[in-house]
Scaffold this motif. Structure first.
Motif, short mmCIF file in Angstrom:
data_model
loop_
_atom_site.label_atom_id
_atom_site.label_comp_id
_atom_site.label_asym_id
_atom_site.label_seq_id
_atom_site.Cartn_x
_atom_site.Cartn_y
_atom_site.Cartn_z
N ASP A 1 4.65 5.27 -5.85
CA ASP A 1 5.19 4.59 -7.12
C ASP A 1 3.87 3.94 -7.53
N PRO A 2 3.09 4.89 -8.81
CA PRO A 2 2.03 4.09 -9.32
C PRO A 2 2.50 2.66 -9.91
N ALA A 3 3.50 2.64 -10.45
CA ALA A 3 3.81 1.25 -10.98
C ALA A 3 3.97 0.14 -10.17
N ALA A 4 3.82 0.31 -8.94
CA ALA A 4 3.96 -0.70 -7.85
C ALA A 4 2.66 -1.54 -7.92
N HIS A 5 1.59 -0.89 -8.37
CA HIS A 5 0.38 -1.74 -8.45
C HIS A 5 0.71 -3.30 -9.46
N GLU A 6 1.26 -3.27 -10.34
CA GLU A 6 1.60 -4.50 -11.08
C GLU A 6 2.31 -5.49 -10.13
N MET A 7 3.20 -4.87 -9.51
CA MET A 7 4.00 -5.93 -8.64
C MET A 7 3.21 -6.23 -7.21
N ASP A 8 2.37 -5.66 -6.70
CA ASP A 8 1.61 -5.81 -5.59
C ASP A 8 1.24 -7.53 -5.54
N ALA A 9 1.90 -7.93 -4.31
CA ALA A 9 1.42 -9.42 -4.29
C ALA A 9 0.23 -9.70 -4.04
N GLY A 10 -0.67 -8.76 -3.37
CA GLY A 10 -2.02 -9.00 -3.37
C GLY A 10 -3.09 -9.21 -4.56
N GLN A 11 -2.31 -8.69 -5.38
CA GLN A 11 -3.31 -8.72 -6.80
C GLN A 11 -2.52 -9.90 -7.67
N ARG A 12 -1.06 -10.21 -7.47
CA ARG A 12 -0.68 -11.03 -8.48
C ARG A 12 -0.83 -12.34 -8.15
N PHE A 13 -0.74 -12.64 -6.63
CA PHE A 13 -0.97 -14.12 -6.05
C PHE A 13 -2.43 -14.38 -5.96
N ASP B 1 0.81 -1.24 -0.14
CA ASP B 1 0.07 0.12 0.09
C ASP B 1 1.14 1.26 -0.06
N ALA B 2 2.11 1.32 0.79
CA ALA B 2 2.86 2.36 0.84
C ALA B 2 3.26 2.66 -0.50
N ALA B 3 3.95 1.63 -1.08
CA ALA B 3 4.78 1.50 -2.53
C ALA B 3 3.83 1.81 -3.50
N MET B 4 2.55 1.94 -3.52
CA MET B 4 1.71 2.10 -4.53
C MET B 4 1.45 3.96 -4.23
N GLN B 5 1.44 4.25 -3.05
CA GLN B 5 1.38 5.75 -2.63
C GLN B 5 2.58 6.58 -3.40
N LYS C 1 12.80 -8.37 -5.70
CA LYS C 1 12.72 -7.81 -7.09
C LYS C 1 12.27 -6.42 -7.22
N TYR C 2 11.11 -6.02 -6.60
CA TYR C 2 10.68 -4.83 -6.50
C TYR C 2 11.85 -3.64 -6.07
N LEU C 3 12.39 -4.01 -4.91
CA LEU C 3 13.09 -3.05 -4.18
C LEU C 3 14.42 -2.74 -5.19
N ARG C 4 14.97 -3.96 -5.75
CA ARG C 4 16.03 -3.56 -6.77
C ARG C 4 15.92 -2.88 -7.80
N GLY C 5 14.55 -2.71 -8.15
CA GLY C 5 14.35 -1.76 -9.29
C GLY C 5 14.03 -0.22 -8.96
N LEU C 6 14.08 -0.21 -7.55
CA LEU C 6 13.68 1.33 -7.24
C LEU C 6 15.11 2.20 -7.00
N ASN C 7 14.99 3.53 -7.47
CA ASN C 7 16.30 4.40 -7.24
C ASN C 7 16.10 4.72 -5.71
N ASP C 8 17.37 5.26 -5.52
CA ASP C 8 17.59 5.65 -3.94
C ASP C 8 16.22 6.67 -3.44
N GLU C 9 15.94 7.54 -4.60
CA GLU C 9 14.88 8.79 -4.05
C GLU C 9 13.69 8.03 -3.68
N ARG C 10 13.16 7.02 -4.55
CA ARG C 10 11.85 6.15 -4.38
C ARG C 10 12.07 5.31 -3.07
N ARG C 11 13.14 4.85 -2.76
CA ARG C 11 13.17 3.99 -1.62
C ARG C 11 13.03 4.75 -0.26
N THR C 12 13.57 5.88 -0.53
CA THR C 12 13.77 6.83 0.75
C THR C 12 12.14 7.28 0.95
#
Ligand code: SAM
Length: 269
Positions: A161-173, A155-159, A223-234
Motif C-alpha cells: 500500500d503506497p499510501a502507508a508511507h505517510e503513516m509510517d511511524a519511522g518517518q512521522r515520529f 515496511d510490509a505495509a509500504m510493499q 488508525k492505519y489498520l482501521r482504514g484498510l479494506n479486507d483485501e489489503r489487510r490480507t
C-alpha cells in the motif's frame, strides 16, 4: 518535531498484548540507568497501564509515585493492577496538568513523547514539576531503525500500500532519534543531557503471536489498520508472513531498540 495527537489509547488489555509486554522489558534497564536513590518522589507522565510505574516500585523504592495519563481506561487498569499506599494514579492531560510545583525528584515518561502534539511543551511541563537538581527522563521506540516489530510492519505495509508511507511511524515520529531527543532536552534548559540505546529481545511464539496483537493495536497502527479494506489487510498479513525471520520451531526472533534520554534541572531554575 512532528508528533500526532490523533493516536488514541483506550483498550488496556489490548495494549498489554501489543506493546505493553515489550515496554516492560525496556523499563527495567531504563530505571537502572537513572541511578536514583531510594525514597524519592517520582512522577510518571503518560503512565498508561502502569508498566513503568510498576518497575519504579520494584526497582527504585520510591517514597511516593504519581502516575497520570489521558486515558481513563488505562488509569483504571493501572489502579487495579497496582495497589500501593505510595502510589496515586490520576487522569490528566500533560498539556494542562499543573502540580504544586516543583515537588518531584524525578519525572519520567515511557513511550510518550512521540504521542503528544508538542513534545517541547510536554517536556517543559515535566521540568516544571521537578525540583532543582532533579531529573527528567524518558524513552521512545526507535521506529525508524531497530524497533523491528514495528519496522517490519511498516515496511510490509509500504510493499502492499503506497499510501502507508505517510503513516509510517519511522518517518512521522521524528522525535524518536537520539540527536532530536538530545536537542529537545537541551532546548528546555536541562543539563548533563545523555542519550543511550536500550536493546531488548522481542521473541514471538509464532506468527499469530506477532500478528493478532496488531489487530487490537492502539495508537497509529490501529488508525492505519482501521482504514484498510479486507483485501489489503490480507495482503499485508501475507507480506509479513513472507518477510519475518522464523526459527525452526516457528518462533519469530526480533529485537527492539528504545532511545532513552535523561537530563538534570539546574538548581537555580
Ligand atoms: C504508548 S503509551 C505508553 C504507556 C506507558 N508509559 C508504557 O510505557 O507502556 C502512551 C501513553 O501516553 C498517553 N498520552 C498521550 N497523550 C497524552 C497527554 N496529552 N497527556 C497524558 N497522557 C497522554 C496515552 O493515553 C498512552 O497511555
Amino acid at each position: 518535531m512532528e508528533s500526532d495527537a490523533g493516536d488514541r489509547f483506550s483498550n488496556a488489555n489490548a495494549y498489554e498484548a501489543y506493546v505493553g509486554r515489550w515496554s516492560r522489558l525496556v523499563a527495567q534497564p531504563f530505571i537502572a540507568w537513572l541511578e536514583m536513590a531510594a525514597d524519592r518522589a517520582w512522577l510518571d507522565v503518560g503512565a498508561g497501564t502502569g508498566i513503568l510505574s510498576q518497575v519504579i516500585l520494584e526497582e527504585a523504592s520510591p517514597a511516593k509515585l504519581v502516575g497520570f495519563d489521558l486515558s481513563p481506561d488505562y488509569i483504571e487498569f493501572a489502579r487495579r493492577q497496582i495497589q500501593d499506599d505510595r502510589v496515586a494514579f490520576i487522569v490528566g492531560d500533560a498539556a494542562t496538568i499543573a502540580f504544586e510545583a516543583p515537588s518531584f525528584d524525578v519525572v519520567v515518561a515511557g513511550l510518550f513523547l512521540n504521542f503528544v502534539p508538542a513534545p517541547q511543551r510536554a517536556v517543559t511541563s515535566m521540568v516544571e514539576a521537578v525540583r532543582g537538581g532533579g531529573m527528567v527522563a524518558g524513552y521512545v521506540w526507535d521506529y525508524g531503525g531497530q524497533m523491528e516489530m514495528m519496522r517490519h510492519f511498516w515496511d510490509a505495509a509500504m510493499q502492499v500500500d503506497p499510501a502507508a508511507h505517510e503513516m509510517d511511524a519511522g518517518q512521522r515520529f521524528t522525535i524518536c532519534h537520539p540527536d532530536n531527543l538530545r536537542a529537545l532536552f537541551q532546548s528546555v534548559g536541562l543539563e548533563a543531557v545523555d542519550v543511550i540505546a536500550i536493546d531488548v529481545q522481542t521473541r514471538f511464539r509464532d506468527f499469530e503471536d506477532y500478528w493478532q496483537p496488531f489487530l487490537g493495536a492502539q495508537g497509529s497502527v490501529s488508525k492505519y489498520l482501521r482504514g484498510l479494506n479486507d483485501e489489503r489487510r490480507t495482503a499485508l498479513r501475507d507480506q509479513l508472513h513472507r518477510q519475518l525471520p522464523t526459527t525452526d520451531d516457528g518462533g519469530i526472533p526480533l529485537m527492539a531498540r528504545a532511545w532513552a534520554v535523561k537530563g538534570i534541572k539546574a538548581d537555580s531554575v
